[in-house]
Each structure stands twice: as C-alpha cells, then as structure tokens.
Write a protein that holds these residues in place. Structure first.
Motif, PDB file in Angstrom:
ATOM      1  N   MET A 185      14.606  71.816  44.007  1.00 41.36           N
ATOM      2  CA  MET A 185      13.380  71.062  44.251  1.00 41.36           C
ATOM      3  C   MET A 185      12.286  71.517  43.287  1.00 41.36           C
ATOM      4  SD  MET A 185      14.285  68.976  46.545  1.00 41.36           S
ATOM      5  CE  MET A 185      14.997  68.585  48.134  1.00 41.36           C
ATOM      6  N   SER A 186      12.314  70.946  42.110  1.00 41.75           N
ATOM      7  CA  SER A 186      11.332  71.278  41.082  1.00 41.75           C
ATOM      8  C   SER A 186      10.783  69.988  40.492  1.00 41.75           C
ATOM      9  CB  SER A 186      11.980  72.126  39.982  1.00 41.75           C
ATOM     10  OG  SER A 186      11.132  72.233  38.855  1.00 41.75           O
ATOM     11  N   ASP A 187       9.488  69.979  40.224  1.00 42.65           N
ATOM     12  CA  ASP A 187       8.873  68.793  39.619  1.00 42.65           C
ATOM     13  C   ASP A 187       9.516  68.439  38.281  1.00 42.65           C
ATOM     14  OD1 ASP A 187       7.189  68.656  41.756  1.00 42.65           O
ATOM     15  OD2 ASP A 187       5.448  69.509  40.728  1.00 42.65           O
ATOM     16  N   ARG A 188      10.128  69.422  37.669  1.00 39.53           N
ATOM     17  CA  ARG A 188      10.748  69.209  36.358  1.00 39.53           C
ATOM     18  C   ARG A 188      11.823  68.132  36.401  1.00 39.53           C
ATOM     19  NH1 ARG A 188      14.086  73.904  33.057  1.00 39.53           N
ATOM     20  NH2 ARG A 188      14.651  72.635  31.233  1.00 39.53           N
ATOM     21  N   TRP A 189      12.493  67.998  37.548  1.00 41.82           N
ATOM     22  CA  TRP A 189      13.625  67.072  37.635  1.00 41.82           C
ATOM     23  C   TRP A 189      13.250  65.735  38.270  1.00 41.82           C
ATOM     24  CZ3 TRP A 189      15.994  69.754  34.394  1.00 41.82           C
ATOM     25  CH2 TRP A 189      16.187  71.126  34.517  1.00 41.82           C
ATOM     26  N   ASN A 210      27.528  61.740  49.557  1.00 40.21           N
ATOM     27  CA  ASN A 210      27.407  63.196  49.648  1.00 40.21           C
ATOM     28  C   ASN A 210      27.551  63.909  48.309  1.00 40.21           C
ATOM     29  OD1 ASN A 210      30.103  62.746  49.247  1.00 40.21           O
ATOM     30  ND2 ASN A 210      30.829  64.090  50.883  1.00 40.21           N
ATOM     31  N   HIS A 211      27.409  63.176  47.205  1.00 38.09           N
ATOM     32  CA  HIS A 211      27.531  63.799  45.882  1.00 38.09           C
ATOM     33  C   HIS A 211      26.183  64.337  45.397  1.00 38.09           C
ATOM     34  CE1 HIS A 211      31.628  61.988  44.450  1.00 38.09           C
ATOM     35  NE2 HIS A 211      31.699  62.589  45.624  1.00 38.09           N
ATOM     36  N   PHE A 212      25.602  65.211  46.188  1.00 37.09           N
ATOM     37  CA  PHE A 212      24.320  65.803  45.826  1.00 37.09           C
ATOM     38  C   PHE A 212      24.449  66.677  44.582  1.00 37.09           C
ATOM     39  CE2 PHE A 212      24.149  64.911  50.356  1.00 37.09           C
ATOM     40  CZ  PHE A 212      22.936  64.254  50.476  1.00 37.09           C
ATOM     41  N   ALA A 213      25.544  67.429  44.496  1.00 35.61           N
ATOM     42  CA  ALA A 213      25.742  68.319  43.347  1.00 35.61           C
ATOM     43  C   ALA A 213      25.903  67.520  42.061  1.00 35.61           C
ATOM     44  CB  ALA A 213      26.968  69.204  43.580  1.00 35.61           C
ATOM     45  N   LYS A 252      17.977  60.837  52.277  1.00 36.84           N
ATOM     46  CA  LYS A 252      16.600  60.335  52.336  1.00 36.84           C
ATOM     47  C   LYS A 252      15.623  61.373  51.774  1.00 36.84           C
ATOM     48  CE  LYS A 252      13.308  58.274  55.631  1.00 36.84           C
ATOM     49  NZ  LYS A 252      12.216  59.253  55.574  1.00 36.84           N
ATOM     50  N   THR A 253      15.840  62.636  52.124  1.00 35.27           N
ATOM     51  CA  THR A 253      14.994  63.711  51.589  1.00 35.27           C
ATOM     52  C   THR A 253      15.096  63.777  50.074  1.00 35.27           C
ATOM     53  OG1 THR A 253      15.252  65.004  53.623  1.00 35.27           O
ATOM     54  CG2 THR A 253      14.574  66.196  51.638  1.00 35.27           C
ATOM     55  N   GLU A 254      16.321  63.697  49.572  1.00 35.48           N
ATOM     56  CA  GLU A 254      16.545  63.732  48.121  1.00 35.48           C
ATOM     57  C   GLU A 254      15.859  62.557  47.430  1.00 35.48           C
ATOM     58  OE1 GLU A 254      20.317  63.611  44.964  1.00 35.48           O
ATOM     59  OE2 GLU A 254      20.521  62.823  47.001  1.00 35.48           O
ATOM     60  N   ALA A 255      16.035  61.360  47.982  1.00 32.57           N
ATOM     61  CA  ALA A 255      15.470  60.157  47.365  1.00 32.57           C
ATOM     62  C   ALA A 255      13.945  60.217  47.332  1.00 32.57           C
ATOM     63  CB  ALA A 255      15.940  58.919  48.126  1.00 32.57           C
ATOM     64  N   GLU A 256      13.343  60.685  48.404  1.00 39.01           N
ATOM     65  CA  GLU A 256      11.884  60.746  48.466  1.00 39.01           C
ATOM     66  C   GLU A 256      11.324  61.774  47.490  1.00 39.01           C
ATOM     67  OE1 GLU A 256      11.141  61.551  52.554  1.00 39.01           O
ATOM     68  OE2 GLU A 256      11.272  59.438  53.178  1.00 39.01           O
ATOM     69  N   TYR A 257      12.045  62.868  47.294  1.00 44.91           N
ATOM     70  CA  TYR A 257      11.525  63.927  46.428  1.00 44.91           C
ATOM     71  C   TYR A 257      11.689  63.583  44.948  1.00 44.91           C
ATOM     72  CZ  TYR A 257      10.475  68.476  44.457  1.00 44.91           C
ATOM     73  OH  TYR A 257       9.906  69.487  43.722  1.00 44.91           O
ATOM     74  N   PHE A 258      12.890  63.169  44.553  1.00 40.46           N
ATOM     75  CA  PHE A 258      13.157  62.971  43.124  1.00 40.46           C
ATOM     76  C   PHE A 258      12.774  61.576  42.637  1.00 40.46           C
ATOM     77  CE2 PHE A 258      16.092  66.404  44.298  1.00 40.46           C
ATOM     78  CZ  PHE A 258      15.747  67.350  43.351  1.00 40.46           C
TER      79      PHE A 258
END
Length: 446
Positions: A185-189, A210-213, A252-258
């Motif tokens: 969780m970095s603004d860089r990405w 589920n392919h978060f990696a 949902k957490t991933e989508a909202e952040y990145f």
C-alpha cells in the motif's frame, strides 16, 4: 518399474467415470526410468490429460529459475554409490593436500529403498515446495487453471508404507490474497486518473479474483513504463467477483486504494471470460479516447515500448488486428479445453490471435460494443476465438490489417519478445529488472 510411489493432491472429479484432477502429482522414481537414474517428477492432470512433466534428475536449476525464491531443482550426487570407500578416500585426500576451495557438500538422492523418510509439501504463493528430511529438494510452480483451493484430497500410491500423515499450519487465508503479505500500500503504485486527452493505447488486463500477487507484480513492473506513467497509455485490471465474501471484500479494498481495478458484476468463471473482453472494449470506447486497445492476461509481461513501436509502423487509416495469429485451428473435442459441437459446430476457427496479448484498433472495438448493445454479438467461451470471430465479421465490411508476430509469445518467454506469457509474480519483477538494466532477456520458462 517406473513409478515406485506417488503422492498426489487431488481435486473433485469433474466428470463421472473419469479420474479426479491431479493438482500436484509428485512421483519419486528411485530405480529411474528411461534415463536409468533416480529422478523426481512433478506434473498435473485434468480430464485425463497430463501436462508437461517437470523433472529433477540431480542437476540443479539455474538461479533465475525459481519459485517463491527457491530453485525448481536442487542438486544431488548423480553417482551410483556416493558412500563407496573410494569416494571417501578421495574426499579426505583432497582435504589434506591443500585444495584451494573448501570441500563441496554432496547430497545423495533424497529417497532410498528400505529407509524411512519425512516428506513435506508446502504451498507457497507461486507454487509447491517439496522437502525431504527438512531439506528443500524441488519446487513446482502453480499451473494455469489450477489453484490451491482445488486440492481437496491427498492420495499416496505405490510401494511405500505410510507411518503417519499430518496437515499443519493451514492458513485461514491463502497467501495469494492476503493483503498484508502481497499488496504494498504505497502511493507509488497508485494509478493516474484517466485523462480527458486522447491516448494512444488502452490496455485491459484480464485477472482472476484472487490474483492479488499477480496484479501487484504488474504494478511494480511493466506498468512502470514511462508511457503509462506519463498518461499516454492507460492500463486497468478487469476482475469478476468470487463466491467468497472475504475475497470480494479484499478486492474492493484493493480497487479503492490503487484505482486500477474494474470490478465486473458476475461470478468469475472460465465460460464468462469473454464478457471481460467485451467489458475491456466498452471501457476503451466509453471511458477513454484511445486509438488502440490491447488485451492481455495477468500472467503476461508486456514490453510496452516495443509494442508501441510496432503499432506505429502500420497504416493508421486501416483497422488493425495484431498478435500471434492462428490459422485453420480446429476445435479440441476432448480434454480440458474440449468444445462440443453444440458450442462450435464449424470444423475450424476463424483466424485469431492468442489470448495472452493482442491489439485491435478502436474502430473494431466500437463495432463490438455496438453489436453487444443491440444483442447481435455472438459470444463463445474462448475469448480469443471470439475476438477472431468478431474481427472476421468486421473484415467483411472494412478490410482489416492482420499482423502476425511470434514475438507475442503464447507458451512462455522467447528472445526479443513483445509479450511473455505464464510469468509468475517473481518472474514479472525479474523481467522488469533485466529490462531496466538494458537487457530484454527471459528469466526462465514456466
């Protein structure tokens, strides 16, 4: 005898009367096979169709041929008798006569007839890791179409007496979708906002829920190309929902952040992948102003700089369909990718580019979106064949430039590639590091 014993992680039987799928087939052959040397073979099997075997024969893998940071095959002594008197004498003589380098530690083949052993199989993010007696022996990357959740049973067959079996340290959450372990969780990405200005290419990346990696590895590798960072190219992941609530919550957490994930309102299934391709076309037509749309998978590494150069070579006034084209391919009627006559009655497919990476011009995408809106678009479960079918229909009214290149690699990575398929998260970062140092070299084959 070829198979002295085998350990298998099995899934649920797909069709009555067939053997259940082997998610992992581990086969130590103590007496050897055609090689006449002890080997360790690993493979997968689905619908009675075996994949390509991964064999360890005592020769170590290269350091860049790794799974979760471990090499695929460790070294063991390939001599017939490692404990012979001559071997021990030679070893001690070499020590006392002042050999420059320190003695090399030699390990025999990890299994021996009549001797007890402790075999451990550990599941990692990128694959399975096999240890014998606490020492790592081999690693086997997860194969496409198989996931850890598919392994519901264990089978041990052949000439081996089982003393006990333990299943320990089973995580509540699989590491591939553990946000703490995978997502940085970095603004860089984070993705840039979509510009209202025209762009050259929109890239839609088909990804499993589920392919978060895999998604994180792409963010940290080829999505760092200047064309994306400067906004001339926009890339987004297209992900359907899981039947598991905790995975959807993590998504949902991933989508909202990145800000780079498009969540589609249906459950992720192979038969519905074609709807992801339609969604990519819709996004490219309705949300951005792009000249071209590229579709790829989340295990595809894209050399965006050379792909953009290739696109610029061809006539911009004509529709474009570019990729690794297949001509006169026949449907498979048996096996994992079987197609019934009801699904595809024709004897051959239209010319189509392999799904891991291809490019279409925006006029083709507009036609697809328009026909899908008025319910006249024919859908087929194999999305790359569907695209070939749609382009063929478009070609009947407006001539299309069909551009073929084997450098859109389907089976892995080749020298001077445009795209490399079947790349694990580790390989994605490895390829990016090599490109950053000016070398377009493959890391290894999957």
């Amino acid at each position: 005898m070829v198979a002295q014993f085998a350990v298998e992680l099995r899934g649920l039987r797909a069709v009555e009367g067939e053997e259940p799928p082997r998610i992992l087939h581990l086969n130590p052959r103590l007496r050897g096979d055609w090689s006449h040397r002890p080997v360790l073979e690993m493979n997968t099997c689905f619908r009675m169709q075996w994949g390509k075997a991964h064999r360890c024969d005592g020769n170590p893998s290269k350091n860049d041929d790794q799974v979760d940071g471990l090499i695929k095959c460790e070294k063991w002594d390939r001599r017939d008798s490692v404990d012979s008197k001559e071997t021990k004498t030679g070893s001690w003589l070499n020590r006392f006569i002042g050999r420059a380098k320190k003695p090399e530690m030699r390990w025999p083949y990890p299994f021996s007839e009549g001797k007890m052993f402790v075999l451990t199989i550990q599941a990692g993010i990128e694959g399975y890791h096999v240890s014998v007696g606490g020492r790592h022996v081999a690693s086997f990357p997860h194969r496409m179409g198989f996931s850890l959740e598919d392994a519901t049973g264990l089978a041990v067959t052949g000439g081996v007496d089982v003393h006990s079996i333990y299943a320990t340290s089973l995580p509540k959450v699989h590491p591939s979708f553990s946000l703490q372990q995978v997502l940085e969780m970095s603004d860089r990405w984070k993705a840039r906002p979509v510009s209202e200005e025209p762009i050259q290419v929109f890239i839609g990346i088909i990804s499993a829920t589920n392919h978060f990696a895999e998604r994180m590895a792409i963010r940290k590798s080829w999505m760092q190309f200047p064309a994306i960072q400067l906004g001339n190219v926009v890339a987004r992941f297209f992900v359907a929902l899981s039947h598991r609530k905790e995975i959807n919550a993590a998504l949902k957490t991933e989508a909202e952040y990145f800000g780079d994930v498009v969540i589609l309102p249906f459950i992720d299934r192979y038969e519905l992948v074609v709807l992801k391709t339609v969604a990519i076309c819709e996004f490219g037509v309705q949300n951005v102003t792009a000249e071209y749309i590229m579709k790829c998978d989340d295990d595809t590494f894209v050399r965006l700089d050379v792909v953009l150069k290739q696109i610029s070579v061809y006539n911009r006034t004509m529709p474009l369909y570019m990729g690794n084209l297949n001509l006169l391919h026949r449907p498979l009627r048996h096996g994992k990718w079987a197609v019934t006559y009801e699904e595809w009655p024709e004897f051959v497919y239209p010319p189509y580019a392999n799904g891991p990476g291809y490019v279409i011009s925006i006029d083709i995408a507009r036609d697809i979106v328009s026909r899908h809106a008025n319910h006249s678009l024919r859908l087929f479960k194999m999305e790359d064949v569907s695209m070939g079918m749609w382009v063929e229909d478009f070609n009947s009214t407006a001539p299309v430039q069909y551009i073929h290149s084997w450098r859109f690699c389907q089976f892995g990575c080749v020298h001077n590639y445009f795209t490399a398929h079947y790349q694990s998260p580790w390989q994605m970062l490895c390829l990016w590091n090599k490109l950053s140092s000016g070398r377009a070299h493959c890391c290894n084959y999957r």
